[in-house]
Design a protein around this motif. Structure first.
Motif, PDB file in Angstrom:
ATOM      1  N   UNK A  24      52.934   2.541  70.094  1.00  0.00           N
ATOM      2  CA  UNK A  24      53.385   1.634  69.048  1.00  0.00           C
ATOM      3  C   UNK A  24      54.892   1.447  69.125  1.00  0.00           C
ATOM      4  N   UNK A  25      55.332   0.201  69.087  1.00  0.00           N
ATOM      5  CA  UNK A  25      56.753  -0.110  69.097  1.00  0.00           C
ATOM      6  C   UNK A  25      57.093  -0.974  67.896  1.00  0.00           C
ATOM      7  N   UNK A  26      58.233  -0.694  67.284  1.00  0.00           N
ATOM      8  CA  UNK A  26      58.694  -1.473  66.154  1.00  0.00           C
ATOM      9  C   UNK A  26      60.171  -1.784  66.338  1.00  0.00           C
ATOM     10  N   UNK A  33      73.038  -5.657  64.295  1.00  0.00           N
ATOM     11  CA  UNK A  33      72.413  -5.611  65.603  1.00  0.00           C
ATOM     12  C   UNK A  33      71.028  -5.014  65.538  1.00  0.00           C
ATOM     13  N   UNK A  34      70.316  -5.002  66.656  1.00  0.00           N
ATOM     14  CA  UNK A  34      68.917  -4.568  66.677  1.00  0.00           C
ATOM     15  C   UNK A  34      68.750  -3.053  66.662  1.00  0.00           C
ATOM     16  N   UNK A  35      67.689  -2.625  66.029  1.00  0.00           N
ATOM     17  CA  UNK A  35      67.299  -1.227  65.958  1.00  0.00           C
ATOM     18  C   UNK A  35      65.829  -1.161  66.329  1.00  0.00           C
ATOM     19  N   UNK A  36      65.465  -0.249  67.213  1.00  0.00           N
ATOM     20  CA  UNK A  36      64.069  -0.182  67.638  1.00  0.00           C
ATOM     21  C   UNK A  36      63.591   1.256  67.675  1.00  0.00           C
ATOM     22  N   UNK A  37      62.279   1.399  67.527  1.00  0.00           N
ATOM     23  CA  UNK A  37      61.649   2.711  67.554  1.00  0.00           C
ATOM     24  C   UNK A  37      60.290   2.575  68.199  1.00  0.00           C
ATOM     25  N   UNK A  38      60.031   3.430  69.194  1.00  0.00           N
ATOM     26  CA  UNK A  38      58.754   3.399  69.892  1.00  0.00           C
ATOM     27  C   UNK A  38      58.099   4.760  69.767  1.00  0.00           C
ATOM     28  N   UNK A  39      56.832   4.776  69.364  1.00  0.00           N
ATOM     29  CA  UNK A  39      56.098   6.015  69.149  1.00  0.00           C
ATOM     30  C   UNK A  39      55.100   6.283  70.269  1.00  0.00           C
ATOM     31  N   UNK A  40      54.968   7.581  70.610  1.00  0.00           N
ATOM     32  CA  UNK A  40      53.956   8.029  71.560  1.00  0.00           C
ATOM     33  C   UNK A  40      53.194   9.191  70.924  1.00  0.00           C
ATOM     34  N   UNK A  52      54.455  12.985  66.661  1.00  0.00           N
ATOM     35  CA  UNK A  52      54.712  11.941  67.635  1.00  0.00           C
ATOM     36  C   UNK A  52      56.011  12.194  68.398  1.00  0.00           C
ATOM     37  N   UNK A  53      56.052  11.694  69.611  1.00  0.00           N
ATOM     38  CA  UNK A  53      57.293  11.563  70.381  1.00  0.00           C
ATOM     39  C   UNK A  53      57.794  10.150  70.134  1.00  0.00           C
ATOM     40  N   UNK A  54      59.100   9.987  70.011  1.00  0.00           N
ATOM     41  CA  UNK A  54      59.629   8.670  69.708  1.00  0.00           C
ATOM     42  C   UNK A  54      60.914   8.430  70.486  1.00  0.00           C
ATOM     43  N   UNK A 301      55.102   5.228  61.150  1.00  0.00           N
ATOM     44  CA  UNK A 301      54.460   6.254  61.971  1.00  0.00           C
ATOM     45  C   UNK A 301      53.008   6.470  61.539  1.00  0.00           C
ATOM     46  N   UNK A 302      52.723   6.143  60.287  1.00  0.00           N
ATOM     47  CA  UNK A 302      51.359   6.291  59.794  1.00  0.00           C
ATOM     48  C   UNK A 302      50.375   5.444  60.591  1.00  0.00           C
TER      49      UNK A 302
END
Length: 315
Positions: A24-26, A33-40, A52-54, A301-302
């Motif tokens: 999942x990526x958000x 500016x842009x802020x991003x978070x990707x979950x594994x 999760x790893x992020x 993250x949910x």
């Protein structure tokens, strides 16, 4: 996946760029500016130890935000740097390899340059299997893992991660190292962890007497073990997870916070607001109408659903 969890994706400003069977990526637009978070999600065999790893990225010269009270976090600063400011007034510069203990209040952080961070949420079993120390000794504190007995391994991992471009390969590298460091836990410890997790995630306002009854231990024994494994005594844990549960119902499920306040678990609206602000860092009104970028991304993250432990989805 997006359709499966669509009820979790209506937070203002969050852009979901996830596809079925992918992490999942958000992303959100920050003030400048842009802020991003990707979950594994962790491999199945590690889901009792880690959440999760992020991978978190901020493309801004300076960025400040607040993170909710949470489980411990192991973070690798791939680029960038900054400071943590804890709810009790203490502050510290973040190490390049940072173990952030369990937090019992909202933590403000400041990044002083564009930053790229890989982090892993540690569940209580992961904390004990990796650290073996009383978690309450590190509550609301940061530890430099490069200076620990396993520091060479962590430094080597950071150096490898900095040469890698593929996020999935980076995640695999982290899981490989962490799995090799885990020490076995006694069956009695696992039993207690399962009891506490079920208590924290099963009731809107967990009652300490119920945990004592379910555990079969004395109140003093329960308090000692929750401090060691979760970083706090049962009453504080109950407050923390009550606030986390309510914040998600406000920000993600869009429930009326005044109604939540009146469900009998808070004294009055002032008490409700103080508890949410203490553990989340925002008021109920801010959660509903103007959540910060990190508040939005963290609560999403949910969306990982059954791929991560229930405790990690809440916190």
């Amino acid at each position: 996946m997006a359709s499966k969890h669509s009820s979790s994706h209506n937070m203002p400003g969050a852009v979901i760029v996830a596809h079925s069977h992918e992490p999942l990526s958000y992303s959100v637009d920050g003030a400048r500016g842009p802020i991003s978070l990707r979950y594994f999600a962790p491999p199945y065999a590690l889901r009792s130890y880690f959440g999760s790893l992020y991978i978190f990225a901020v493309d801004m010269a300076r960025y400040a935000d607040v993170t909710r009270a949470d489980v411990p976090q192991l973070r690798f600063m791939l680029t960038g740097g900054g400071d943590y400011h804890f709810h009790d007034g203490r502050s510290t510069e973040t190490p390049e390899i940072c173990l952030l203990g369990p937090t019992m209040g909202a933590t403000r952080f400041i990044l002083d340059r564009p930053s790229h961070v890989l982090g892993v949420s540690l569940l209580p079993a992961g904390w004990l299997a990796l650290q073996g120390e009383d978690a309450s000794l590190w509550t609301d504190r940061a530890r430099d893992m490069a200076a620990c007995p396993t520091g060479d391994l962590h430094v080597g991992l950071l150096e490898r991660l900095r040469t890698m471009d593929d996020p999935a390969s980076m995640a695999d590298e982290v899981w490989k190292m962490l799995s090799g460091l885990l020490r076995p836990l006694p069956s009695a410890t696992w039993g207690f962890l399962h009891t506490v997790d079920a208590w924290l995630t099963g009731e809107a306002s967990p009652r300490v007497e119920e945990l004592v009854r379910e555990s079969g231990l004395s109140a003093r024994q329960v308090a000692r073990l929750t401090r060691k494994l979760y970083g706090a005594p049962p009453k504080l844990l109950a407050r923390k997870y009550r606030a986390l549960r309510c914040s998600a119902r406000i920000a993600i499920d869009r429930e009326n916070w005044q109604t939540l306040c009146e469900d009998g678990t808070f004294y009055d609206q002032s008490h409700f607001i103080r508890e949410i602000r203490h553990f989340i860092g925002l008021t109920p009104h801010q959660l509903l109408t103007e959540p910060s970028a990190v508040a939005q991304l963290t609560m999403l993250r949910r969306s990982l659903g059954g791929d991560v432990a229930a405790l990690n989805r809440m916190s």
